[in-house]
Write a protein that holds these residues in place. Sequence first.
Motif, PDB file in Angstrom:
ATOM      1  N   GLY A  39       0.828  -1.188   0.000  1.00  0.00           N
ATOM      2  CA  GLY A  39       0.000   0.000   0.000  1.00  0.00           C
ATOM      3  C   GLY A  39       0.866   1.243   0.000  1.00  0.00           C
ATOM      4  N   PRO A  40       0.274   2.420  -0.171  1.00  0.00           N
ATOM      5  CA  PRO A  40       1.054   3.666  -0.215  1.00  0.00           C
ATOM      6  C   PRO A  40       1.602   4.032   1.161  1.00  0.00           C
ATOM      7  N   THR A  41       2.785   4.632   1.161  1.00  0.00           N
ATOM      8  CA  THR A  41       3.407   4.999   2.436  1.00  0.00           C
ATOM      9  C   THR A  41       2.669   6.136   3.138  1.00  0.00           C
ATOM     10  N   ASN A  42       1.908   6.940   2.387  1.00  0.00           N
ATOM     11  CA  ASN A  42       1.193   8.044   3.045  1.00  0.00           C
ATOM     12  C   ASN A  42       0.020   7.564   3.892  1.00  0.00           C
ATOM     13  N   SER A  43      -0.252   6.242   3.827  1.00  0.00           N
ATOM     14  CA  SER A  43      -1.342   5.699   4.655  1.00  0.00           C
ATOM     15  C   SER A  43      -0.857   5.356   6.055  1.00  0.00           C
ATOM     16  N   VAL A  44       0.451   5.446   6.284  1.00  0.00           N
ATOM     17  CA  VAL A  44       1.008   5.173   7.613  1.00  0.00           C
ATOM     18  C   VAL A  44       1.915   6.336   8.000  1.00  0.00           C
ATOM     19  N   ASN A  45       1.519   7.078   9.019  1.00  0.00           N
ATOM     20  CA  ASN A  45       2.338   8.190   9.504  1.00  0.00           C
ATOM     21  C   ASN A  45       2.001   8.462  10.958  1.00  0.00           C
ATOM     22  N   GLY A  46       2.901   9.177  11.625  1.00  0.00           N
ATOM     23  CA  GLY A  46       2.692   9.478  13.036  1.00  0.00           C
ATOM     24  C   GLY A  46       2.751   8.228  13.890  1.00  0.00           C
ATOM     25  N   GLU A  47       1.877   8.139  14.870  1.00  0.00           N
ATOM     26  CA  GLU A  47       1.814   6.940  15.699  1.00  0.00           C
ATOM     27  C   GLU A  47       0.986   5.874  14.992  1.00  0.00           C
ATOM     28  N   VAL A  48       1.502   4.669  14.933  1.00  0.00           N
ATOM     29  CA  VAL A  48       0.818   3.593  14.207  1.00  0.00           C
ATOM     30  C   VAL A  48       0.653   2.383  15.114  1.00  0.00           C
ATOM     31  N   HIS A  49      -0.246   1.528  14.684  1.00  0.00           N
ATOM     32  CA  HIS A  49      -0.516   0.282  15.415  1.00  0.00           C
ATOM     33  C   HIS A  49      -0.048  -0.895  14.573  1.00  0.00           C
ATOM     34  N   GLY A  50       0.842  -1.707  15.148  1.00  0.00           N
ATOM     35  CA  GLY A  50       1.346  -2.882  14.441  1.00  0.00           C
ATOM     36  C   GLY A  50       0.721  -4.153  14.995  1.00  0.00           C
ATOM     37  N   LYS A  51       0.409  -5.078  14.107  1.00  0.00           N
ATOM     38  CA  LYS A  51      -0.181  -6.355  14.513  1.00  0.00           C
ATOM     39  C   LYS A  51       0.460  -7.477  13.707  1.00  0.00           C
ATOM     40  N   LEU A  52       1.006  -8.463  14.409  1.00  0.00           N
ATOM     41  CA  LEU A  52       1.665  -9.577  13.745  1.00  0.00           C
ATOM     42  C   LEU A  52       0.659 -10.609  13.240  1.00  0.00           C
ATOM     43  N   ASN A  53       1.034 -11.279  12.162  1.00  0.00           N
ATOM     44  CA  ASN A  53       0.367 -12.527  11.790  1.00  0.00           C
ATOM     45  C   ASN A  53       0.913 -13.560  12.776  1.00  0.00           C
ATOM     46  N   TRP A  54       0.190 -13.722  13.876  1.00  0.00           N
ATOM     47  CA  TRP A  54       0.723 -14.497  14.991  1.00  0.00           C
ATOM     48  C   TRP A  54       0.878 -15.979  14.657  1.00  0.00           C
ATOM     49  N   GLU A  55      -0.019 -16.516  13.857  1.00  0.00           N
ATOM     50  CA  GLU A  55       0.083 -17.925  13.490  1.00  0.00           C
ATOM     51  C   GLU A  55       1.414 -18.202  12.797  1.00  0.00           C
ATOM     52  N   ARG A  56       1.816 -17.299  11.900  1.00  0.00           N
ATOM     53  CA  ARG A  56       3.096 -17.449  11.199  1.00  0.00           C
ATOM     54  C   ARG A  56       4.261 -17.285  12.171  1.00  0.00           C
ATOM     55  N   ARG A  57       4.224 -16.241  13.002  1.00  0.00           N
ATOM     56  CA  ARG A  57       5.326 -16.009  13.942  1.00  0.00           C
ATOM     57  C   ARG A  57       5.485 -17.181  14.910  1.00  0.00           C
ATOM     58  N   PHE A  58       4.373 -17.659  15.484  1.00  0.00           N
ATOM     59  CA  PHE A  58       4.483 -18.721  16.472  1.00  0.00           C
ATOM     60  C   PHE A  58       5.002 -20.002  15.823  1.00  0.00           C
ATOM     61  N   ASP A  59       4.591 -20.256  14.586  1.00  0.00           N
ATOM     62  CA  ASP A  59       5.103 -21.408  13.854  1.00  0.00           C
ATOM     63  C   ASP A  59       6.614 -21.297  13.711  1.00  0.00           C
ATOM     64  N   HIS A  60       7.113 -20.128  13.337  1.00  0.00           N
ATOM     65  CA  HIS A  60       8.555 -19.940  13.185  1.00  0.00           C
ATOM     66  C   HIS A  60       9.275 -20.125  14.522  1.00  0.00           C
ATOM     67  N   MET A  61       8.667 -19.653  15.604  1.00  0.00           N
ATOM     68  CA  MET A  61       9.264 -19.824  16.931  1.00  0.00           C
ATOM     69  C   MET A  61       9.348 -21.299  17.304  1.00  0.00           C
ATOM     70  N   GLN A  62       8.285 -22.049  17.018  1.00  0.00           N
ATOM     71  CA  GLN A  62       8.290 -23.480  17.309  1.00  0.00           C
ATOM     72  C   GLN A  62       9.381 -24.202  16.524  1.00  0.00           C
ATOM     73  N   GLN A  63       9.454 -23.917  15.223  1.00  0.00           N
ATOM     74  CA  GLN A  63      10.426 -24.607  14.373  1.00  0.00           C
ATOM     75  C   GLN A  63      11.855 -24.242  14.768  1.00  0.00           C
TER      76      GLN A  63
END
Length: 394
Positions: free
Chosen positions: A73-97
């Motif tokens: 997406g365009p960079t102008n859609s994210v500025n100032g304070e932002v909220h980040g959210k992980l794809n947790w299923e992917r992250r936790f899978d990587h942590m397990q492996q």
Amino acid sequence: MKDLFYYVNSTMKEFTAQVVCTGIDKERPYVVLSNTAFYPTGGGQPHDTGWINNVPVVDVEKVNDEIRHYIDGPTNSVNGEVHGKLNWERRFDHMQQHCGQHILTAAFVELFDFATVSFHLGSELVTIDLNTNAITEEQLALAEQRANEIILENRPVETKWITKDELSQYPLRKDVAVEDDIRLVIIPDFDYNGCGGTHPPSTGQVSALKIMGTEKMKKNIRVHFVCGQRVLDQLDMRKKVLSDVSRQLSVPEEYSGEALRKVLTDVKKVEKALDEAQNVLLQVEAKELFEKSVSGIVAVTFENRTIQTLQKLGRAIVALHSEVIALLVADNGDKLQFIAARGENQEKSMKELSNAVLPLINGKGGGSDSFAQGGGEKLLAATELLEHMKKHFV
């Protein structure tokens, strides 16, 4: 680096941060944040994905001192304070492996002194390459058993930042590759290793580990394995395949292997009998064609006959008479194929014949003076190619 969210708390799923800068890298827009829980590709572990202000994060890389979040997406859609959210299923899978890899690697070192020389975390399987040129099924079973013992003991997985001077205080299983910001991942009384990846807080969260197979890789042995949810995924896939095989063979699942071996044995017997029958038919066909020869030449065109069949038929024909010549051409869709063979008392060169007609079909071929073959584009009809071959003997 010590203050990065993915190091401070590997289980952090959401966070807030400030946008430091944005940019374009090879037509890929990216965002740099004041802090992040998104892990960048590195150390054998793939990058995280997720969202920044609902804009998809599709890749994360560390470039010099920046952690770049490549967004869809365009960079102008994210500025100032932002909220980040992980794809947790992917992250936790990587942590397990990744944690499972540490455990299995340490098990091979503890039991057999086999060191891991490389590690790859794939989308379906994980691999480690061991510095041995041979491994037994018993050794694999013992290493898997030991790894699962460590997992079930639910030992803590600790991380610690140390200096180069402090390295001697820890029984590391391999040398670290960095001079500063040395991060240890520790499973107490079992494994001490320098690592920049993410891991669960305890070995129990790896859930289970299963070795799936091995292969020879130059002077090493590559071990394929899975951990956590991937064990269940592999079990589910194999259960479906086994059930399908069992159903088709009309036997209980536990007897599927034996039934399949019987089917394959029967198929080989049938294939052998069929091949023998085809050879008999070719001998009969060869005699019929020889009886129709003109001036000692058997010249025939076919449709959809393999070059292997032409070879067998040609050899069968020239075996019937020492002076006979066999010229066989097959029209196989968009290509022409041919063989040229001679009896043992003939002196005409089949190789010369092949070299003469191959340019007519922009073809390739080879052989000897007694037997040659070739094939190429269908630039003329099979009958026309055959006529050109016959002219060689006029």
